[in-house]
Structure formats: structure tokens, C-alpha cells
Design a protein around this motif. Structure first.
Motif, mmCIF file in Angstrom:
data_model
loop_
_atom_site.group_PDB
_atom_site.id
_atom_site.type_symbol
_atom_site.label_atom_id
_atom_site.label_comp_id
_atom_site.label_asym_id
_atom_site.label_seq_id
_atom_site.Cartn_x
_atom_site.Cartn_y
_atom_site.Cartn_z
ATOM 1 N N GLU A 175 0.852 -1.194 0.000
ATOM 2 C CA GLU A 175 0.000 0.000 0.000
ATOM 3 C C GLU A 175 0.888 1.245 0.000
ATOM 4 O O GLU A 175 1.859 1.303 0.757
ATOM 5 C CB GLU A 175 -0.832 0.016 1.292
ATOM 6 N N LYS A 184 2.498 2.748 -6.909
ATOM 7 C CA LYS A 184 2.173 2.024 -8.151
ATOM 8 C C LYS A 184 1.396 2.896 -9.135
ATOM 9 O O LYS A 184 1.704 2.918 -10.312
ATOM 10 C CB LYS A 184 1.334 0.774 -7.858
ATOM 11 N N GLU A 187 -6.182 -5.069 -10.792
ATOM 12 C CA GLU A 187 -6.804 -6.105 -9.961
ATOM 13 C C GLU A 187 -6.962 -5.623 -8.534
ATOM 14 O O GLU A 187 -6.100 -4.890 -8.065
ATOM 15 C CB GLU A 187 -5.901 -7.327 -9.925
ATOM 16 N N PRO A 188 -7.935 -6.086 -7.780
ATOM 17 C CA PRO A 188 -9.076 -6.824 -8.304
ATOM 18 C C PRO A 188 -9.961 -5.887 -9.102
ATOM 19 O O PRO A 188 -10.049 -4.710 -8.806
ATOM 20 C CB PRO A 188 -9.787 -7.316 -7.035
ATOM 21 N N ARG A 224 -14.749 -7.111 -6.768
ATOM 22 C CA ARG A 224 -13.893 -6.179 -6.026
ATOM 23 C C ARG A 224 -14.676 -5.451 -4.927
ATOM 24 O O ARG A 224 -14.202 -5.293 -3.800
ATOM 25 C CB ARG A 224 -13.310 -5.144 -7.005
ATOM 26 N N LEU A 284 -13.577 -5.548 -0.982
ATOM 27 C CA LEU A 284 -13.026 -4.375 -0.296
ATOM 28 C C LEU A 284 -14.028 -3.658 0.609
ATOM 29 O O LEU A 284 -13.646 -2.745 1.331
ATOM 30 C CB LEU A 284 -12.433 -3.397 -1.326
ATOM 31 N N ARG A 338 -9.603 -12.543 -10.680
ATOM 32 C CA ARG A 338 -8.432 -12.677 -11.568
ATOM 33 C C ARG A 338 -8.744 -13.515 -12.801
ATOM 34 O O ARG A 338 -8.428 -13.115 -13.929
ATOM 35 C CB ARG A 338 -7.279 -13.304 -10.772
ATOM 36 N N ASP A 346 -1.965 -3.800 -12.970
ATOM 37 C CA ASP A 346 -1.711 -3.267 -11.635
ATOM 38 C C ASP A 346 -2.156 -4.332 -10.628
ATOM 39 O O ASP A 346 -3.348 -4.498 -10.413
ATOM 40 C CB ASP A 346 -2.550 -1.986 -11.494
ATOM 41 N N TYR A 372 -1.402 -8.635 -9.557
ATOM 42 C CA TYR A 372 -1.770 -9.904 -10.196
ATOM 43 C C TYR A 372 -1.515 -10.998 -9.166
ATOM 44 O O TYR A 372 -1.645 -10.738 -7.952
ATOM 45 C CB TYR A 372 -0.942 -10.076 -11.486
ATOM 46 N N SER A 387 0.219 -10.612 -5.678
ATOM 47 C CA SER A 387 -0.518 -9.981 -4.568
ATOM 48 C C SER A 387 -1.177 -11.049 -3.719
ATOM 49 O O SER A 387 -1.165 -10.978 -2.488
ATOM 50 C CB SER A 387 -1.602 -9.023 -5.099
ATOM 51 N N SER A 388 -1.772 -12.054 -4.367
ATOM 52 C CA SER A 388 -2.417 -13.128 -3.602
ATOM 53 C C SER A 388 -1.386 -13.958 -2.835
ATOM 54 O O SER A 388 -1.633 -14.372 -1.713
ATOM 55 C CB SER A 388 -3.219 -14.048 -4.530
ATOM 56 N N TYR A 408 -0.220 -11.330 0.053
ATOM 57 C CA TYR A 408 -1.242 -10.923 1.041
ATOM 58 C C TYR A 408 -1.957 -12.132 1.654
ATOM 59 O O TYR A 408 -2.056 -12.241 2.871
ATOM 60 C CB TYR A 408 -2.289 -10.013 0.387
ATOM 61 N N GLN A 409 -2.481 -13.022 0.790
ATOM 62 C CA GLN A 409 -3.276 -14.135 1.329
ATOM 63 C C GLN A 409 -2.367 -15.322 1.710
ATOM 64 O O GLN A 409 -2.554 -15.940 2.749
ATOM 65 C CB GLN A 409 -4.340 -14.586 0.319
ATOM 66 N N LYS A 449 -7.044 5.854 2.109
ATOM 67 C CA LYS A 449 -8.301 5.144 1.867
ATOM 68 C C LYS A 449 -8.669 4.403 3.141
ATOM 69 O O LYS A 449 -7.852 4.239 4.021
ATOM 70 C CB LYS A 449 -8.112 4.115 0.742
ATOM 71 N N ASP A 487 -10.477 1.198 2.988
ATOM 72 C CA ASP A 487 -11.152 -0.036 2.608
ATOM 73 C C ASP A 487 -10.720 -1.169 3.543
ATOM 74 O O ASP A 487 -9.887 -0.988 4.427
ATOM 75 C CB ASP A 487 -10.946 -0.356 1.124
ATOM 76 N N MET A 512 -8.875 -3.779 3.270
ATOM 77 C CA MET A 512 -7.473 -4.176 3.311
ATOM 78 C C MET A 512 -6.617 -3.105 3.993
ATOM 79 O O MET A 512 -5.680 -3.404 4.704
ATOM 80 C CB MET A 512 -6.950 -4.467 1.905
HETATM 81 P P1 TYD Z 1 -6.520 -1.091 -4.377
HETATM 82 O O1 TYD Z 1 -7.413 -0.004 -3.956
HETATM 83 O O2 TYD Z 1 -6.479 -1.454 -5.808
HETATM 84 O O3 TYD Z 1 -5.097 -0.833 -3.744
HETATM 85 P P2 TYD Z 1 -3.690 -0.473 -4.341
HETATM 86 O O4 TYD Z 1 -3.811 0.911 -4.901
HETATM 87 O O5 TYD Z 1 -2.804 -0.573 -3.159
HETATM 88 O O6 TYD Z 1 -3.365 -1.511 -5.393
HETATM 89 O O7 TYD Z 1 -6.934 -2.342 -3.490
HETATM 90 C C1 TYD Z 1 -6.473 -3.568 -3.694
HETATM 91 C C2 TYD Z 1 -6.251 -4.198 -2.336
HETATM 92 O O8 TYD Z 1 -6.391 -5.601 -2.463
HETATM 93 C C3 TYD Z 1 -4.863 -3.958 -1.788
HETATM 94 O O9 TYD Z 1 -4.971 -3.769 -0.391
HETATM 95 C C4 TYD Z 1 -4.149 -5.259 -2.045
HETATM 96 C C5 TYD Z 1 -5.235 -6.261 -1.977
HETATM 97 N N1 TYD Z 1 -5.045 -7.493 -2.773
HETATM 98 C C6 TYD Z 1 -4.895 -8.720 -2.134
HETATM 99 O O10 TYD Z 1 -4.872 -8.781 -0.892
HETATM 100 N N2 TYD Z 1 -4.768 -9.852 -2.878
HETATM 101 C C7 TYD Z 1 -4.815 -9.835 -4.246
HETATM 102 O O11 TYD Z 1 -4.708 -10.893 -4.898
HETATM 103 C C8 TYD Z 1 -4.983 -8.557 -4.902
HETATM 104 C C9 TYD Z 1 -5.042 -8.481 -6.393
HETATM 105 C C10 TYD Z 1 -5.099 -7.421 -4.133
#
Ligand code: TYD
Length: 206
Positions: free
Chosen positions: A12, A16, A39-40, A50, A54, A74, A95, A97, A100-101, A104-105, A151, A153, A155
Motif C-alpha cells: 500500500e 504504483k 486487480e481486483p 472487487r 473491499l 483474476r 496493476d 496480479y 498480490s495473492s 497478502y493471502q 483510503k 477499505d 485491506m
Molecule cells: P486497491 O485499492 O487497488 O489498492 P492499491 O492501490 O494498493 O493496489 O486495493 C487492492 C487491495 O487488495 C490492496 O490492499 C491489495 C489487496 N489485494 C490482495 O490482498 N490480494 C490480491 O490478490 C490482490 C489483487 C489485491
């Protein structure tokens, strides 16, 4: 598959969006045939997914559900937007792919890389990125630079400890996959943009 798929990753606030804008200007100037997506989201169905992922009210969402929804968004974007563009020879810049999963996950949420790989088989197989740009800046530095989150949201509501795990996760992935190129973001946005452009040049993307 004739076109190339380039993905952008980072924590974050890693810049990007700014870097993608600067990249788009360079691609436009050169007359490159490309699309940029994110993405998403990125298609009508994926944008609806998405919104569910979020939504700050969805506090009860379990980690597996979150991972599956990102994977669903995806694969929809892949089939609807990315594959047709690649097949028509376009450069595709995405932006976020599959990494990120994984970060993050898989790593930060602790679901494991194998589980994420299994639900994202296409994005790690036939449609694996040709090159992934990882904007390397720690979440603490990114937060300081931005003067706080912009933001709120679901995440972004995760604490700093979570975002540090994401960052460490990305660094681990960058060591594991040679396609991931780390870009040091401590300079100005123009310096970072030049480093990215050099990677595009060196790897024959443009
Ligand atoms: P976004 O507002 O697009 O954030 P950013 O500008 O940081 O890209 O929100 C996408 C959020 O989803 C961001 O916190 C990252 C998260 N994310 C995952 O946790 N796993 C994923 O596979 C993807 C694609 C995004």
C-alpha cells in the motif's frame, strides 16, 4: 500468445499508480500497442467482485473466502480482457496480479503459497507474467512519505504488522521467482520511473 504480460506489485502506498501513469506516458510517446488494467477488478464482473472484497462492512469475511474471491476476479479478468489482448499481440500491463495473492493471502494471512498456487493455476502456469515489477519500499517508509493512509477499505484497515508481513512476503517471492524484478523506490518518482523503463528496455518489452 503473442503479446507480453507485465505486472506491477508493491505494498500500500508504494507509488504504483504514479509509476503506472509515468509508464503510460512513455508507452504513448513510443506508440506502443498496449492496455493497462488492474486487480481486483478490470472488467464489469470482476469490479463487482472487487466491491464485495473491499467493502469495509464485510468484517466477517474469512481468509479463504477472500483468497477465492481474488482468484475469481483474476480468472474473469484473464479470460475476458487479458488473454484476448495478448492474443492480438498487445502488451498488457496489470496493476497487481497473482503475486498480490501470494504475498497478502498466502504469506501475510498465512494460507500458504501452495493453496494460493492451486486456486490460481492459470496465472502461475500458462499466463504467468513475463516480468513483474516489485516497487520495493517498506510500508513504514511508504506511510511516512504519504503522510498517512488515503483510503479506508477493508485491506487498508489492517494494521502495520500485517503490511510488514506483506512486504517481507514480496521480498521472499522476489528471491524465488527470477521474473520478479525489485525496483528501489527511495529516489524521486522520476528516478524510479527511469529504473522501470530500463528494465522494459533490457528485457525487450519495448
Ligand atoms: P486497491 O485499492 O487497488 O489498492 P492499491 O492501490 O494498493 O493496489 O486495493 C487492492 C487491495 O487488495 C490492496 O490492499 C491489495 C489487496 N489485494 C490482495 O490482498 N490480494 C490480491 O490478490 C490482490 C489483487 C489485491
Amino acid at each position: 500468445m503473442k503479446g507480453k504480460l507485465i505486472t506491477f506489485e508493491g505494498c500500500e502506498g508504494s507509488g504504483k499508480s504514479t509509476q503506472l501513469k509515468l509508464l503510460a506516458e512513455k508507452l504513448d510517446n513510443l506508440g506502443v500497442d498496449y492496455i493497462m488494467t488492474r486487480e481486483p477488478g478490470g472488467s464489469a464482473i470482476a469490479e463487482q467482485i472487487r466491491a464485495v472484497i473491499l467493502d469495509g462492512k464485510n468484517t466477517a469475511m474469512c481468509d479463504e473466502c477472500e483468497a477465492l474471491l481474488y482468484a475469481a476476479s483474476r480468472v474473469q479478468l484473464l479470460k475476458e480482457v487479458i488473454v484476448p489482448a495478448l492474443e492480438s499481440g498487445k502488451l498488457v500491463v496489470c496493476d497487481r496480479y497473482v503475486d498480490s495473492s501470494l504475498a497478502y493471502q498466502g504469506i501475510a494471512r498465512g494460507l500458504g503459497e501452495d493453496f494460493i498456487a492451486s486456486i490460481n493455476a492459470a496465472a502461475l502456469g500458462k499466463y504467468s507474467p513475463d516480468m513483474t515489477i516489485f516497487l520495493d519500499i517498506s510500508p513504514e517508509d511508504a506511510f511516512r512519505r504519504k503522510n498517512g493512509a488515503d483510503k479506508d477499505d477493508r485491506m487498508e484497515q489492517q494494521g502495520m504488522a500485517f503490511h510488514k508481513k506483506v512486504y517481507q512476503g514480496y521480498r521472499r517471492l522476489a528471491e524465488k521467482y527470477p521474473r520478479i524484478r525489485s525496483v528501489d523506490c527511495s529516489g524521486t518518482k522520476y528516478e524510479t520511473s527511469d529504473k522501470i523503463w530500463q528494465l522494459f528496455r533490457q528485457n525487450g518489452i519495448v
